[in-house]
Scaffold this active site. Structure first.
Site, PDB file in Angstrom:
ATOM      1  N   LYS A  25     -11.537  26.132 -70.969  1.00 14.41           N
ATOM      2  CA  LYS A  25     -12.020  26.262 -72.349  1.00 14.41           C
ATOM      3  C   LYS A  25     -11.084  27.167 -73.169  1.00 14.41           C
ATOM      4  CE  LYS A  25     -14.826  26.362 -75.925  1.00 14.41           C
ATOM      5  NZ  LYS A  25     -15.181  25.256 -76.785  1.00 14.41           N
ATOM      6  N   LYS A  61     -13.260  35.577 -81.263  1.00 13.79           N
ATOM      7  CA  LYS A  61     -13.634  35.988 -79.900  1.00 13.79           C
ATOM      8  C   LYS A  61     -12.869  35.152 -78.869  1.00 13.79           C
ATOM      9  CE  LYS A  61     -16.920  33.753 -78.365  1.00 13.79           C
ATOM     10  NZ  LYS A  61     -17.303  32.580 -77.604  1.00 13.79           N
TER      11      LYS A  61
END
Ligand code: NAD
Length: 296
Positions: free
Chosen positions: A172, A240
């Site tokens: 990811k 993030k």
């Protein structure tokens, strides 16, 4: 076999993912910070829990879809958390995007407590969550990922077991590197074209038909052109994710020059007050750098 699922975190992604599990025949109990989202799940056939402990009691599987590593850690490890209240053997599936090192640590702790845990972050955005077509990147043992497949298949169109604990999060991170870099280049192309006499919507249509076409351009190009930044995927979340990408690449000693630039641009966007805008708002930073601001 999994029948009862506790779903923790009913936000942009979690709410439609949980709804698809209800439609897929699972008994789903929802818990989230906002009660309105648990009420919505209850209205379409799920059960509303008022506490985390209530949500996980009686569940065969627990799915988390939370913003960041500290959120997942507190939900798992807190006194009233999942590890304290789920029964031994429970299958825990974390679909949030968090640091790979945190995923590995949590899976070790889960195993020490007699639970099974995998990381299963997703890509495909809100639309993929709504229509159940997410791409799911699973990390964990063969046995645990196989046990999770019937649940994951109600939320995703492609479920790929990419390796052991933390591998889903590493995949990811690579995914977010590509999405962030692509968005940044699309933003550069738009500001570049806007400085000349070109019909830009036609230009993007032509580009989409060739080698430079992409799912990112297809989904975000026209809204970037119109400067519509309704999330979607919030800048604060991509910021993030870029932190995860940069930290994890540094740990491995891998150079990601464009990744570092995208991380800096995402951080700047957040600092300028765009944290809750869609990440395609990166075009606003590119126009600022060129002295061609249209907003703000
Ligand atoms: P979101 O902020 O919309 O949803 C998170 C939800 O978790 C909120 O409803 C919040 O109230 C809840 N929450 C936070 N802390 C909690 C706690 N301690 N206990 C219970 N509930 C809590 O975020 P999102 O867009 O749904 O993203 C969730 C995760 O999925 C993130 O890690 C994100 O990076 C990832 N992701 C998002 C997208 C996207 O397009 N939005 C796509 C792929 C992956």
């Amino acid at each position: 076999m999994v029948r009862h699922v506790a779903f923790i975190g009913l936000g942009v992604m979690g709410a439609p993912m949980a709804a698809n599990l209800v439609r897929g025949g699972f008994a789903v109990t929802g818990f989230s910070r906002s009660e309105a989202s648990t009420d919505r799940l209850a209205a379409m056939g799920g059960r509303k829990a008022l506490t985390l402990a209530d949500a996980v009691s009686g569940a065969d599987a627990v799915i988390t879809m939370l913003p960041d590593s500290p959120d997942v850690e507190s939900v798992m490890l807190g006194d009233n958390g999942v590890f304290a209240h789920a029964v031994k053997g429970t299958l825990i599936i974390d679909c949030s995007t968090i640091a790979p090192s945190t995923a590995v640590k949590l899976q070790e702790t889960a195993a020490e407590r007699g639970m099974r845990m995998i990381d299963a972050p997703v890509s495909g955005g809100e639309s993929g969550a709504i229509d159940g077509s997410l791409s799911i990147m699973a990390g964990g043992s063969d046995e645990d990922v196989d046990s999770a497949r019937p649940v994951l298949s109600k939320m995703g169109g492609r479920i790929v077991h990419v390796g052991g604990p933390g591998s889903g999060q590493l995949t990811k991170a690579a995914n977010q590197l590509i999405v962030g870099g692509t968005l940044e280049l699309i933003a550069e192309a738009i500001v570049f074209l806007e400085s000349y006499d070109v019909d830009i919507s036609h230009a993007l249509e032509a580009i989409q038909g060739g080698l430079a076409g992409s799912a990112v351009l297809e989904r975000k190009g026209m809204s970037m052109l119109r400067r519509e930044f309704i999330p979607g995927f919030r800048v604060s979340l991509h910021d993030k994710d870029m932190r995860i990408v940069v930290d994890t690449a540094r740990e491995a000693g891998v150079a990601i020059p464009l990744g570092n630039t995208v991380a800096a641009l995402m951080g700047s966007l957040k600092a300028r007050g765009f944290g809750d805008a869609d990440h395609s708002a990166v075009v606003a930073t590119l126009e600022l750098l060129s002295g061609r601001e249209k907003r703000g």
